[in-house]
Scaffold this motif. Structure first.
Motif, PDB file in Angstrom:
ATOM      1  N   SER A 100       0.446  -1.166   0.271  1.00  0.00           N
ATOM      2  CA  SER A 100      -0.355  -0.573   0.101  1.00  0.00           C
ATOM      3  C   SER A 100       0.907   1.078  -0.075  1.00  0.00           C
ATOM      4  N   GLY A 101       2.595   0.737  -0.045  1.00  0.00           N
ATOM      5  CA  GLY A 101       3.249   2.241   0.106  1.00  0.00           C
ATOM      6  C   GLY A 101       4.201   1.492   1.112  1.00  0.00           C
ATOM      7  N   TRP A 102       5.388   2.963   1.160  1.00  0.00           N
ATOM      8  CA  TRP A 102       6.563   2.053   1.632  1.00  0.00           C
ATOM      9  C   TRP A 102       7.145   3.001   2.971  1.00  0.00           C
ATOM     10  N   GLY A 113      22.312   2.819   8.873  1.00  0.00           N
ATOM     11  CA  GLY A 113      21.715   2.146   8.252  1.00  0.00           C
ATOM     12  C   GLY A 113      20.098   2.521   8.208  1.00  0.00           C
ATOM     13  N   THR A 114      19.649   2.507   6.817  1.00  0.00           N
ATOM     14  CA  THR A 114      18.010   2.846   6.361  1.00  0.00           C
ATOM     15  C   THR A 114      17.522   1.337   5.980  1.00  0.00           C
ATOM     16  N   VAL A 115      16.243   0.985   6.525  1.00  0.00           N
ATOM     17  CA  VAL A 115      15.212  -0.349   6.164  1.00  0.00           C
ATOM     18  C   VAL A 115      14.618   0.357   5.541  1.00  0.00           C
ATOM     19  N   VAL A 116      14.236  -0.532   4.043  1.00  0.00           N
ATOM     20  CA  VAL A 116      12.670   0.040   3.818  1.00  0.00           C
ATOM     21  C   VAL A 116      11.990  -1.309   4.440  1.00  0.00           C
ATOM     22  N   GLU A 135      10.299   6.394  -5.072  1.00  0.00           N
ATOM     23  CA  GLU A 135      11.113   7.229  -3.800  1.00  0.00           C
ATOM     24  C   GLU A 135      11.665   5.961  -3.028  1.00  0.00           C
ATOM     25  N   ALA A 136      11.265   4.967  -2.435  1.00  0.00           N
ATOM     26  CA  ALA A 136      11.518   4.042  -1.986  1.00  0.00           C
ATOM     27  C   ALA A 136      12.226   3.216  -2.830  1.00  0.00           C
ATOM     28  N   LEU A 137      12.422   2.780  -3.947  1.00  0.00           N
ATOM     29  CA  LEU A 137      13.598   2.542  -5.277  1.00  0.00           C
ATOM     30  C   LEU A 137      14.852   3.172  -4.543  1.00  0.00           C
ATOM     31  N   ASP A 138      14.486   4.410  -4.927  1.00  0.00           N
ATOM     32  CA  ASP A 138      15.444   5.876  -4.891  1.00  0.00           C
ATOM     33  C   ASP A 138      16.707   5.184  -2.829  1.00  0.00           C
ATOM     34  N   ALA A 139      15.641   5.366  -2.671  1.00  0.00           N
ATOM     35  CA  ALA A 139      16.032   5.289  -0.795  1.00  0.00           C
ATOM     36  C   ALA A 139      16.742   3.794  -0.900  1.00  0.00           C
ATOM     37  N   LEU A 140      16.442   2.875  -1.296  1.00  0.00           N
ATOM     38  CA  LEU A 140      17.149   1.556  -1.265  1.00  0.00           C
ATOM     39  C   LEU A 140      19.102   1.736  -2.393  1.00  0.00           C
ATOM     40  N   MET A 141      19.160   2.319  -2.429  1.00  0.00           N
ATOM     41  CA  MET A 141      20.150   2.537  -3.250  1.00  0.00           C
ATOM     42  C   MET A 141      21.259   3.258  -2.580  1.00  0.00           C
ATOM     43  N   GLY A 142      20.885   4.276  -1.707  1.00  0.00           N
ATOM     44  CA  GLY A 142      21.730   5.155  -0.876  1.00  0.00           C
ATOM     45  C   GLY A 142      22.802   3.959   0.243  1.00  0.00           C
ATOM     46  N   GLY A 144      23.881   2.378   3.228  1.00  0.00           N
ATOM     47  CA  GLY A 144      23.641   1.501   4.534  1.00  0.00           C
ATOM     48  C   GLY A 144      22.163   0.804   4.470  1.00  0.00           C
ATOM     49  N   ALA A 145      21.422   1.153   2.665  1.00  0.00           N
ATOM     50  CA  ALA A 145      19.808   1.001   3.394  1.00  0.00           C
ATOM     51  C   ALA A 145      19.922  -0.564   2.617  1.00  0.00           C
ATOM     52  N   SER A 146      19.231  -1.382   2.955  1.00  0.00           N
ATOM     53  CA  SER A 146      18.483  -2.484   2.971  1.00  0.00           C
ATOM     54  C   SER A 146      16.435  -2.670   3.051  1.00  0.00           C
ATOM     55  N   ALA A 147      16.157  -3.666   2.144  1.00  0.00           N
ATOM     56  CA  ALA A 147      15.299  -4.005   2.129  1.00  0.00           C
ATOM     57  C   ALA A 147      14.311  -4.624   2.844  1.00  0.00           C
ATOM     58  N   CYS A 148      13.238  -4.998   3.513  1.00  0.00           N
ATOM     59  CA  CYS A 148      13.151  -5.970   5.035  1.00  0.00           C
ATOM     60  C   CYS A 148      12.804  -6.916   4.188  1.00  0.00           C
ATOM     61  N   HIS A 149      12.848  -8.176   4.862  1.00  0.00           N
ATOM     62  CA  HIS A 149      12.351  -9.346   4.735  1.00  0.00           C
ATOM     63  C   HIS A 149      12.079 -10.182   5.186  1.00  0.00           C
ATOM     64  N   GLU A 150      11.063  -9.321   6.506  1.00  0.00           N
ATOM     65  CA  GLU A 150       9.717 -10.048   6.729  1.00  0.00           C
ATOM     66  C   GLU A 150       8.481  -9.419   6.401  1.00  0.00           C
ATOM     67  N   CYS A 151       8.516  -8.537   5.486  1.00  0.00           N
ATOM     68  CA  CYS A 151       7.242  -8.335   4.068  1.00  0.00           C
ATOM     69  C   CYS A 151       7.568  -8.422   2.913  1.00  0.00           C
ATOM     70  N   CYS A 152       6.999  -7.525   2.206  1.00  0.00           N
ATOM     71  CA  CYS A 152       7.442  -8.297   0.714  1.00  0.00           C
ATOM     72  C   CYS A 152       7.977  -6.579   0.233  1.00  0.00           C
ATOM     73  N   ALA A 153       9.177  -6.352   0.939  1.00  0.00           N
ATOM     74  CA  ALA A 153       9.428  -5.225   0.545  1.00  0.00           C
ATOM     75  C   ALA A 153      10.723  -5.736  -0.398  1.00  0.00           C
ATOM     76  N   ALA A 154      11.456  -6.837   0.563  1.00  0.00           N
ATOM     77  CA  ALA A 154      13.041  -7.505  -0.515  1.00  0.00           C
ATOM     78  C   ALA A 154      11.997  -8.583  -1.606  1.00  0.00           C
ATOM     79  N   GLU A 155      11.500  -8.932  -1.650  1.00  0.00           N
ATOM     80  CA  GLU A 155      10.581  -9.518  -2.869  1.00  0.00           C
ATOM     81  C   GLU A 155      10.298  -8.728  -3.959  1.00  0.00           C
ATOM     82  N   VAL A 156       9.711  -7.476  -2.949  1.00  0.00           N
ATOM     83  CA  VAL A 156       9.365  -6.649  -4.629  1.00  0.00           C
ATOM     84  C   VAL A 156      10.613  -5.430  -4.846  1.00  0.00           C
TER      85      VAL A 156
END
Length: 168
Positions: A100-102, A113-116, A135-142, A144-156
């Motif tokens: 529904s958003g990030w 570091g940050t986590v999306v 914006e979430a994709l931009d944040a992931l390119m920063g 120390g950034a990573s995507a959460c593996h507990e939700c669908c962020a990393a998968e999507v």
């Protein structure tokens, strides 16, 4: 015949006779136990019992080998009613909920570091900056950034970043 290898009874009814086409062109009469319909891929699968023999201490006994095949491997026998064979639908595979958003939050395990996260992720609650997909994709390119593996962020989001490598 007893046991699973020799049990010729269908769970939901009587099996029907049908021919199995072998790769060399021969056909073998088998028992059709059930049909399975899926919405994707090859739409029909059929569970059949192929006659076989097993060796026991007393000698050789007839048995049956159960396997799933496609309709291209089967040929109906004239006069055999296939309507007695149970038909069921394969449940659709579970998919992650559509985001529904990030939300980007500080990484509690890494200083700076940050986590999306997907906005509905339990780890996204309690603050953070809400983002759109770009914006979430931009944040992931920063750094120390990573995507959460507990939700669908990393998968999507991560596969989208992988697609963009070499284009920027």
């Amino acid at each position: 015949m007893e046991g699973t290898s020799g049990d010729r009874r269908s769970v939901n009814g009587t099996p029907a006779r049908i021919l199995l086409a072998l790769p060399d062109g021969q056909t073998v009469e088998v028992r059709l136990y059930e049909r399975l319909r899926a919405k994707r891929g090859h739409p029909w699968r059929y569970r059949i019992g192929v006659p076989a023999w097993i060796t026991t201490e007393e000698g050789v006994e007839p048995a049956e080998y159960s396997v799933w095949v496609t309709d291209k491997q089967l040929k109906p026998i004239e006069g055999v009613d296939l309507s007695v064979v149970p038909t069921r639908r394969r449940p659709e595979p579970l998919r992650p909920p559509k985001p529904s958003g990030w939300v980007v939050r500080p990484d509690p395990r890494r200083r700076g570091g940050t986590v999306v996260h997907d906005a509905v992720c339990p780890d996204a609650t309690g603050g953070g900056k809400e983002l759109g997909t770009l914006e979430a994709l931009d944040a992931l390119m920063g750094p120390g950034a990573s995507a959460c593996h507990e939700c669908c962020a990393a998968e999507v989001l991560v596969p989208v970043l992988e697609l963009g490598k070499g284009y920027g």
